[in-house]
Design an enzyme around this catalytic site. Structure first.
Site, PDB file in Angstrom:
ATOM      1  N   GLU A 230      -9.407   0.887  -4.608  1.00  0.00           N
ATOM      2  CA  GLU A 230      -8.631   2.136  -4.582  1.00  0.00           C
ATOM      3  C   GLU A 230      -8.623   2.751  -3.185  1.00  0.00           C
ATOM      4  O   GLU A 230      -9.419   2.372  -2.323  1.00  0.00           O
ATOM      5  CB  GLU A 230      -9.187   3.134  -5.598  1.00  0.00           C
ATOM      6  CG  GLU A 230     -10.608   3.588  -5.290  1.00  0.00           C
ATOM      7  CD  GLU A 230     -10.930   4.965  -5.856  1.00  0.00           C
ATOM      8  OE1 GLU A 230     -10.175   5.918  -5.593  1.00  0.00           O
ATOM      9  OE2 GLU A 230     -11.970   5.074  -6.544  1.00  0.00           O
TER      10      GLU A 230
ATOM     11  N   SER B  84     -10.657  13.767 -16.536  1.00  0.00           N
ATOM     12  CA  SER B  84      -9.938  12.926 -15.574  1.00  0.00           C
ATOM     13  C   SER B  84      -8.943  11.999 -16.268  1.00  0.00           C
ATOM     14  O   SER B  84      -9.241  11.415 -17.315  1.00  0.00           O
ATOM     15  CB  SER B  84     -10.935  12.081 -14.782  1.00  0.00           C
ATOM     16  OG  SER B  84     -10.231  11.168 -13.972  1.00  0.00           O
ATOM     17  N   ALA B  85      -7.793  11.833 -15.632  1.00  0.00           N
ATOM     18  CA  ALA B  85      -6.789  10.874 -16.134  1.00  0.00           C
ATOM     19  C   ALA B  85      -7.291   9.430 -16.032  1.00  0.00           C
ATOM     20  O   ALA B  85      -6.681   8.518 -16.597  1.00  0.00           O
ATOM     21  CB  ALA B  85      -5.481  11.035 -15.361  1.00  0.00           C
TER      22      ALA B  85
ATOM     23  N   LYS C  16     -20.715  10.137 -11.760  1.00  0.00           N
ATOM     24  CA  LYS C  16     -21.600  11.102 -11.106  1.00  0.00           C
ATOM     25  C   LYS C  16     -22.047  12.180 -12.080  1.00  0.00           C
ATOM     26  O   LYS C  16     -21.298  12.569 -12.967  1.00  0.00           O
ATOM     27  CB  LYS C  16     -20.846  11.793  -9.970  1.00  0.00           C
ATOM     28  CG  LYS C  16     -20.738  10.966  -8.718  1.00  0.00           C
ATOM     29  CD  LYS C  16     -20.451  11.881  -7.532  1.00  0.00           C
ATOM     30  CE  LYS C  16     -20.572  11.112  -6.239  1.00  0.00           C
ATOM     31  NZ  LYS C  16     -19.319  10.491  -5.847  1.00  0.00           N
TER      32      LYS C  16
HETATM   33  N1  PSU Z   1     -15.805   9.945  -8.275  1.00  0.00           N
HETATM   34  C1  PSU Z   1     -16.528   9.484  -7.243  1.00  0.00           C
HETATM   35  N2  PSU Z   1     -15.897   9.112  -6.101  1.00  0.00           N
HETATM   36  C2  PSU Z   1     -14.532   9.188  -5.975  1.00  0.00           C
HETATM   37  C3  PSU Z   1     -13.771   9.670  -7.084  1.00  0.00           C
HETATM   38  C4  PSU Z   1     -14.451  10.027  -8.209  1.00  0.00           C
HETATM   39  O1  PSU Z   1     -17.746   9.403  -7.349  1.00  0.00           O
HETATM   40  O2  PSU Z   1     -13.992   8.850  -4.907  1.00  0.00           O
HETATM   41  C5  PSU Z   1     -12.257   9.722  -6.982  1.00  0.00           C
HETATM   42  C6  PSU Z   1     -11.646   8.456  -7.599  1.00  0.00           C
HETATM   43  O3  PSU Z   1     -10.455   8.137  -6.919  1.00  0.00           O
HETATM   44  C7  PSU Z   1     -11.319   8.907  -9.013  1.00  0.00           C
HETATM   45  C8  PSU Z   1     -10.883  10.322  -8.766  1.00  0.00           C
HETATM   46  O4  PSU Z   1     -10.320   8.129  -9.649  1.00  0.00           O
HETATM   47  O5  PSU Z   1     -11.766  10.808  -7.768  1.00  0.00           O
HETATM   48  C9  PSU Z   1     -10.930  11.177 -10.009  1.00  0.00           C
HETATM   49  O6  PSU Z   1     -10.367  12.427  -9.741  1.00  0.00           O
HETATM   50  P1  PSU Z   1     -10.127  13.444 -10.957  1.00  0.00           P
HETATM   51  O7  PSU Z   1     -11.492  13.853 -11.424  1.00  0.00           O
HETATM   52  O8  PSU Z   1      -9.361  14.578 -10.348  1.00  0.00           O
HETATM   53  O9  PSU Z   1      -9.354  12.695 -11.992  1.00  0.00           O
HETATM   54 MN    MN Z   2      -9.563  16.810 -13.231  1.00  0.00          MN
END
Ligand code: PSU
Ligand code: MN
Length: 307
Positions: A25, A140-141, A159
């Site tokens: 990614e 998260s999506a 995390k």
């Molecule tokens: N968690 C991590 N490192 C990251 C991410 C999440 O420990 O870099 C990034 C990844 O790209 C993940 C995104 O898909 O954040 C999720 O964001 P959100 O919670 O807004 O869906």
């Molecule tokens: Mn979110």
């Protein structure tokens, strides 16, 4: 109509030779780590995949196209750029249509990998159910994507900024196999153990590859989450990281951070609060995930050739 996809020269060659490909990614580069460690890490992760017999395909959106594999120049430009959009399922098409520059999250990377016929994807941590989701609705999506898109994602768990029990419940509800690699416990990113038992455990890349292929045979649409514990020498003890997580969460609440800004805000604050420590661990676990994903991609190719 064909997909708006551009394969890098390296990925094109891998396709021609039948070399297994591992998707990577780009949000981890633009929103997950500071410059210049982000660009250095991205290059090291790619090198790790190559050293283990597979071809890396870092995915990003540039000038109306999904790039499957970035050149060195594209990678470093992306890592330095400011105002790169963080793209998930909701904003991927809009970014492509308007010609913006976008980094793909786990969800968007899975969509793009699937379109390119790539089965295996390595990252650091996935998004999940945030603490307080019962009022904020912040899920998260990445999680519904795992239920819909047939890609095996290797991460170091999630995390502890997230609500891990709720994250596991959500994945169970949506029928996503959560497979701890080589242990019973679900790993928690910086820590090898979360105190929560993972629903499944597998000890070999071959077993993970066989399960991936069996899901496809059964016509099950989603992917698998492989939770690979951080190497022991890179682990940060839970009592050391917990106060920093609590501080970052309190700041996010006080500043009213919402929606897609939440995760990047927390990641950045935790990096700042732990100085170099969390970054070094983060790099070690991504490299470890790249190795396992390469082995899984190799096994999927071998097993597919036999059937
Ligand atoms: N968690 C991590 N490192 C990251 C991410 C999440 O420990 O870099 C990034 C990844 O790209 C993940 C995104 O898909 O954040 C999720 O964001 P959100 O919670 O807004 O869906
Ligand atoms: Mn979110």
């Amino acid at each position: 109509m064909s997909h708006p996809i551009i394969l890098s020269p390296e990925v094109t060659e891998a396709r021609a030779n039948g070399t297994p490909i591992v998707a990577l990614e780009s949000t981890i580069i633009t929103h997950g780590m500071p410059f210049p460690q982000n660009v250095e890490t991205a290059a090291r992760v790619e090198a790790e995949v190559r050293a283990h017999g597979a071809t890396p395909a870092t995915i990003a959106i540039l000038q109306h196209h999904i790039h499957i594999g970035l050149t060195e120049a594209e990678l470093s430009r992306l890592g330095k750029a400011r105002n790169v959009a963080k793209l998930s399922r909701a904003d991927l098409a809009a970014c492509l249509a308007t010609g913006g520059t976008g980094a793909t999250t786990v969800a968007a990377t899975m969509i793009c990998a699937r379109l390119a016929g790539i089965d295996t994807f390595a990252t650091g941590g996935i998004g999940g159910v945030h603490r307080g989701a019962e009022t904020s609705f912040d899920i998260s999506a990445d999680l519904p994507e795992l239920a819909e898109t047939a890609v095996t994602v290797v991460a170091a768990g999630a995390k502890a900024i997230l609500d891990l029990p709720k994250t596991l419940e959500y994945l169970e509800t949506r029928g996503v196999p959560v497979i701890a690699y080589g242990q019973d416990d679900f790993p928690a990113f910086w820590s090898r153990e979360s105190g929560l038992r993972a629903p499944l455990r597998m000890d070999t890349p071959a077993a993970i590859a066989a399960a991936h292929l069996m899901r496809i045979r059964l016509g099950l649409p989603g992917g698998q989450l492989v939770a690979n514990p951080i190497p022991p020498d890179a682990e940060i003890p839970r009592d050391e990281i917990t106060p920093h997580i609590e501080a970052a969460l309190a700041e996010a609440a006080a500043q009213g951070i919402a929606a897609k800004s939440v995760t990047p805000f927390l990641l950045q604050r935790i990096f700042e609060l732990t100085a170099g420590r969390s970054l070094a661990s983060n790099i070690a676990l991504v490299l470890n995930n790249a190795r396992l994903a390469s082995a899984i991609a190799t096994e999927i190719a071998l097993q597919r050739a036999k059937t």
